[in-house]
Design a protein around this motif. Structure first.
Motif, PDB file in Angstrom:
ATOM      1  N   ALA A  49       0.945  -1.148  -0.136  1.00 29.81           N
ATOM      2  CA  ALA A  49       0.005   0.023   0.136  1.00 29.81           C
ATOM      3  C   ALA A  49       0.882   1.304  -0.043  1.00 29.81           C
ATOM      4  CB  ALA A  49      -0.917  -0.141   1.008  1.00 29.81           C
ATOM      5  N   ALA A  50       0.300   2.380  -0.602  1.00 31.46           N
ATOM      6  CA  ALA A  50       1.168   3.825  -0.623  1.00 31.46           C
ATOM      7  C   ALA A  50       0.121   4.663  -0.356  1.00 31.46           C
ATOM      8  CB  ALA A  50       1.834   3.763  -2.030  1.00 31.46           C
ATOM      9  N   ILE A  51       0.698   6.003   0.370  1.00 28.03           N
ATOM     10  CA  ILE A  51      -0.043   6.862   0.477  1.00 28.03           C
ATOM     11  C   ILE A  51       0.387   8.358  -0.153  1.00 28.03           C
ATOM     12  CG2 ILE A  51       0.680   7.267   2.753  1.00 28.03           C
ATOM     13  CD1 ILE A  51      -2.264   8.094   3.586  1.00 28.03           C
ATOM     14  N   ASN A  52      -0.141   9.125  -0.547  1.00 23.16           N
ATOM     15  CA  ASN A  52       0.272  10.302  -1.007  1.00 23.16           C
ATOM     16  C   ASN A  52       0.667  11.545  -0.022  1.00 23.16           C
ATOM     17  OD1 ASN A  52      -2.100  11.569  -0.609  1.00 23.16           O
ATOM     18  ND2 ASN A  52      -1.923  12.755  -2.309  1.00 23.16           N
ATOM     19  N   TRP A  53       1.379  12.615  -0.472  1.00 20.40           N
ATOM     20  CA  TRP A  53       1.956  13.446   0.606  1.00 20.40           C
ATOM     21  C   TRP A  53       0.919  13.956   1.689  1.00 20.40           C
ATOM     22  CZ3 TRP A  53       0.600  18.565   1.161  1.00 20.40           C
ATOM     23  CH2 TRP A  53      -0.501  19.110   0.319  1.00 20.40           C
ATOM     24  N   ASN A  54      -0.287  14.075   1.103  1.00 23.01           N
ATOM     25  CA  ASN A  54      -1.183  14.854   2.374  1.00 23.01           C
ATOM     26  C   ASN A  54      -2.296  13.603   2.721  1.00 23.01           C
ATOM     27  OD1 ASN A  54      -3.056  14.567  -0.121  1.00 23.01           O
ATOM     28  ND2 ASN A  54      -3.830  16.745   0.181  1.00 23.01           N
ATOM     29  N   GLY A  55      -2.213  12.514   2.398  1.00 25.26           N
ATOM     30  CA  GLY A  55      -3.146  11.636   2.771  1.00 25.26           C
ATOM     31  C   GLY A  55      -4.335  11.284   2.202  1.00 25.26           C
ATOM     32  N   GLY A  56      -4.442  12.151   0.821  1.00 20.22           N
ATOM     33  CA  GLY A  56      -5.548  12.157   0.241  1.00 20.22           C
ATOM     34  C   GLY A  56      -5.908  11.200  -0.952  1.00 20.22           C
ATOM     35  N   SER A  57      -4.792  10.543  -1.167  1.00 21.64           N
ATOM     36  CA  SER A  57      -4.905   9.397  -2.123  1.00 21.64           C
ATOM     37  C   SER A  57      -4.121   8.172  -1.461  1.00 21.64           C
ATOM     38  CB  SER A  57      -4.151  10.105  -3.444  1.00 21.64           C
ATOM     39  OG  SER A  57      -4.287   8.829  -4.516  1.00 21.64           O
ATOM     40  N   THR A  58      -4.541   6.967  -1.978  1.00 21.19           N
ATOM     41  CA  THR A  58      -3.966   5.866  -1.404  1.00 21.19           C
ATOM     42  C   THR A  58      -3.960   4.827  -2.510  1.00 21.19           C
ATOM     43  OG1 THR A  58      -6.023   4.871  -0.601  1.00 21.19           O
ATOM     44  CG2 THR A  58      -4.346   6.314   1.012  1.00 21.19           C
ATOM     45  N   LEU A  59      -3.064   4.092  -2.495  1.00 23.80           N
ATOM     46  CA  LEU A  59      -3.011   2.756  -3.389  1.00 23.80           C
ATOM     47  C   LEU A  59      -3.029   1.465  -2.452  1.00 23.80           C
ATOM     48  CD1 LEU A  59      -0.196   3.759  -5.999  1.00 23.80           C
ATOM     49  CD2 LEU A  59      -2.838   3.642  -6.421  1.00 23.80           C
ATOM     50  N   CYS A  60      -3.503   0.350  -3.153  1.00 18.16           N
ATOM     51  CA  CYS A  60      -3.410  -0.892  -2.489  1.00 18.16           C
ATOM     52  C   CYS A  60      -3.399  -1.985  -3.384  1.00 18.16           C
ATOM     53  CB  CYS A  60      -4.714  -0.847  -1.282  1.00 18.16           C
ATOM     54  SG  CYS A  60      -4.627  -1.813   0.043  1.00 18.16           S
ATOM     55  N   SER A  61      -2.623  -2.991  -2.926  1.00 21.08           N
ATOM     56  CA  SER A  61      -2.614  -4.065  -3.820  1.00 21.08           C
ATOM     57  C   SER A  61      -3.872  -5.136  -3.592  1.00 21.08           C
ATOM     58  CB  SER A  61      -1.379  -4.975  -3.433  1.00 21.08           C
ATOM     59  OG  SER A  61      -1.640  -5.757  -2.223  1.00 21.08           O
ATOM     60  N   ASP A  62      -4.294  -5.611  -4.756  1.00 23.75           N
ATOM     61  CA  ASP A  62      -5.434  -6.516  -4.780  1.00 23.75           C
ATOM     62  C   ASP A  62      -5.328  -7.524  -3.721  1.00 23.75           C
ATOM     63  OD1 ASP A  62      -5.693  -6.364  -8.385  1.00 23.75           O
ATOM     64  OD2 ASP A  62      -6.272  -4.848  -6.962  1.00 23.75           O
ATOM     65  N   SER A  63      -4.210  -8.120  -3.292  1.00 26.30           N
ATOM     66  CA  SER A  63      -4.293  -9.223  -2.352  1.00 26.30           C
ATOM     67  C   SER A  63      -4.657  -8.635  -1.042  1.00 26.30           C
ATOM     68  CB  SER A  63      -2.756  -9.708  -2.422  1.00 26.30           C
ATOM     69  OG  SER A  63      -1.971  -8.549  -2.177  1.00 26.30           O
ATOM     70  N   VAL A  64      -4.522  -7.321  -0.724  1.00 29.03           N
ATOM     71  CA  VAL A  64      -4.936  -6.828   0.576  1.00 29.03           C
ATOM     72  C   VAL A  64      -6.172  -5.850   0.663  1.00 29.03           C
ATOM     73  CG1 VAL A  64      -2.461  -7.217   1.471  1.00 29.03           C
ATOM     74  CG2 VAL A  64      -3.399  -4.940   0.797  1.00 29.03           C
ATOM     75  N   LYS A  65      -6.520  -5.531  -0.621  1.00 26.49           N
ATOM     76  CA  LYS A  65      -7.733  -4.531  -0.626  1.00 26.49           C
ATOM     77  C   LYS A  65      -8.745  -4.981   0.406  1.00 26.49           C
ATOM     78  CE  LYS A  65      -7.543  -2.569  -4.465  1.00 26.49           C
ATOM     79  NZ  LYS A  65      -7.651  -2.094  -5.874  1.00 26.49           N
ATOM     80  N   GLY A  66      -9.396  -4.335   1.111  1.00 27.10           N
ATOM     81  CA  GLY A  66     -10.516  -4.567   1.605  1.00 27.10           C
ATOM     82  C   GLY A  66     -10.260  -5.255   3.075  1.00 27.10           C
ATOM     83  N   ARG A  67      -8.936  -5.422   3.344  1.00 28.08           N
ATOM     84  CA  ARG A  67      -8.269  -6.059   4.518  1.00 28.08           C
ATOM     85  C   ARG A  67      -7.383  -5.045   5.341  1.00 28.08           C
ATOM     86  NH1 ARG A  67      -5.577 -10.251   4.740  1.00 28.08           N
ATOM     87  NH2 ARG A  67      -4.530 -10.079   2.820  1.00 28.08           N
ATOM     88  N   PHE A  68      -6.661  -4.285   4.544  1.00 29.31           N
ATOM     89  CA  PHE A  68      -5.571  -3.460   5.063  1.00 29.31           C
ATOM     90  C   PHE A  68      -5.855  -1.801   4.653  1.00 29.31           C
ATOM     91  CE2 PHE A  68      -1.647  -6.532   4.798  1.00 29.31           C
ATOM     92  CZ  PHE A  68      -2.503  -7.566   5.343  1.00 29.31           C
ATOM     93  N   THR A  69      -5.368  -1.146   5.557  1.00 26.96           N
ATOM     94  CA  THR A  69      -5.767   0.282   5.333  1.00 26.96           C
ATOM     95  C   THR A  69      -4.372   1.035   5.799  1.00 26.96           C
ATOM     96  OG1 THR A  69      -8.243   0.253   5.801  1.00 26.96           O
ATOM     97  CG2 THR A  69      -7.116   2.313   5.943  1.00 26.96           C
ATOM     98  N   ILE A  70      -3.908   1.957   4.749  1.00 27.78           N
ATOM     99  CA  ILE A  70      -2.924   2.836   5.129  1.00 27.78           C
ATOM    100  C   ILE A  70      -3.160   3.969   5.393  1.00 27.78           C
ATOM    101  CG2 ILE A  70      -2.735   3.433   2.695  1.00 27.78           C
ATOM    102  CD1 ILE A  70       0.497   3.312   3.218  1.00 27.78           C
ATOM    103  N   SER A  71      -2.675   4.716   6.340  1.00 32.57           N
ATOM    104  CA  SER A  71      -2.892   6.154   6.824  1.00 32.57           C
ATOM    105  C   SER A  71      -1.663   6.908   7.226  1.00 32.57           C
ATOM    106  CB  SER A  71      -4.067   6.174   8.026  1.00 32.57           C
ATOM    107  OG  SER A  71      -3.462   5.589   9.147  1.00 32.57           O
ATOM    108  N   ARG A  72      -1.618   8.099   7.345  1.00 32.23           N
ATOM    109  CA  ARG A  72      -0.408   8.860   7.920  1.00 32.23           C
ATOM    110  C   ARG A  72      -0.827  10.057   8.751  1.00 32.23           C
ATOM    111  NH1 ARG A  72       2.609  11.113   2.773  1.00 32.23           N
ATOM    112  NH2 ARG A  72       4.105  12.000   4.699  1.00 32.23           N
ATOM    113  N   ASP A  73       0.002  10.439   9.498  1.00 31.63           N
ATOM    114  CA  ASP A  73      -0.234  11.607  10.613  1.00 31.63           C
ATOM    115  C   ASP A  73       1.052  12.472  10.035  1.00 31.63           C
ATOM    116  OD1 ASP A  73      -0.097  13.107  12.744  1.00 31.63           O
ATOM    117  OD2 ASP A  73      -0.706  12.040  13.957  1.00 31.63           O
TER     118      ASP A  73
END
Length: 124
Positions: A49-73
């Motif tokens: 998974a990946a998250i852009n600079w402000n947290g407004g956009s994320t990417l997630c692999s198909d194998s973890v989609k729906g189970r994993f969530t990326i976030s940032r502070d």
């Protein structure tokens, strides 16, 4: 000196949850994308998974989609990976990476700084 330190790995049972954390230091990373990758024994490093600079956009692999969530502070230079409904095939060393650009991407060679990794083991 840039440091990237992951934490939160461990041994859990299938169906359990874990939250990984990645703390970055040494410079201000609020304008940079951050990502999680994993590598199991004998396999190539895999995008999670990946998250852009402000947290407004994320990417997630198909194998973890729906189970994993990326976030940032951004105030803490920290990125998190919430992993739910873990499966044995999720077992791997999980690496955090920083990309010196704001856009989140999925290739390991697009990232500039890496942590040492944290082990996640899921028993069946």
């Amino acid at each position: 000196q840039v440091q990237v330190v992951e934490s939160g790995g461990g041994l859990v049972q299938a169906g359990d949850s874990l939250r990984l954390s990645c703390a970055a230091s040494g410079r201000t990373f609020s304008s940079y994308a951050m990502g999680w990758f994993r590598q199991a024994p004998g396999k190539e490093r895999e995008f999670v998974a990946a998250i852009n600079w402000n947290g407004g956009s994320t990417l997630c692999s198909d194998s973890v989609k729906g189970r994993f969530t990326i976030s940032r502070d951004t105030t803490k230079n920290t990125v998190y990976l919430q992993m739910n409904r873990l499966k044995p095939e999720d077992s791997a060393i999980y690496f955090c990476a920083i990309r010196l650009s704001g856009r989140a991407l999925s290739r390991p060679d697009e990232y500039d700084y890496w942590g040492q990794g944290t082990q996640v083991t899921v028993s069946s």
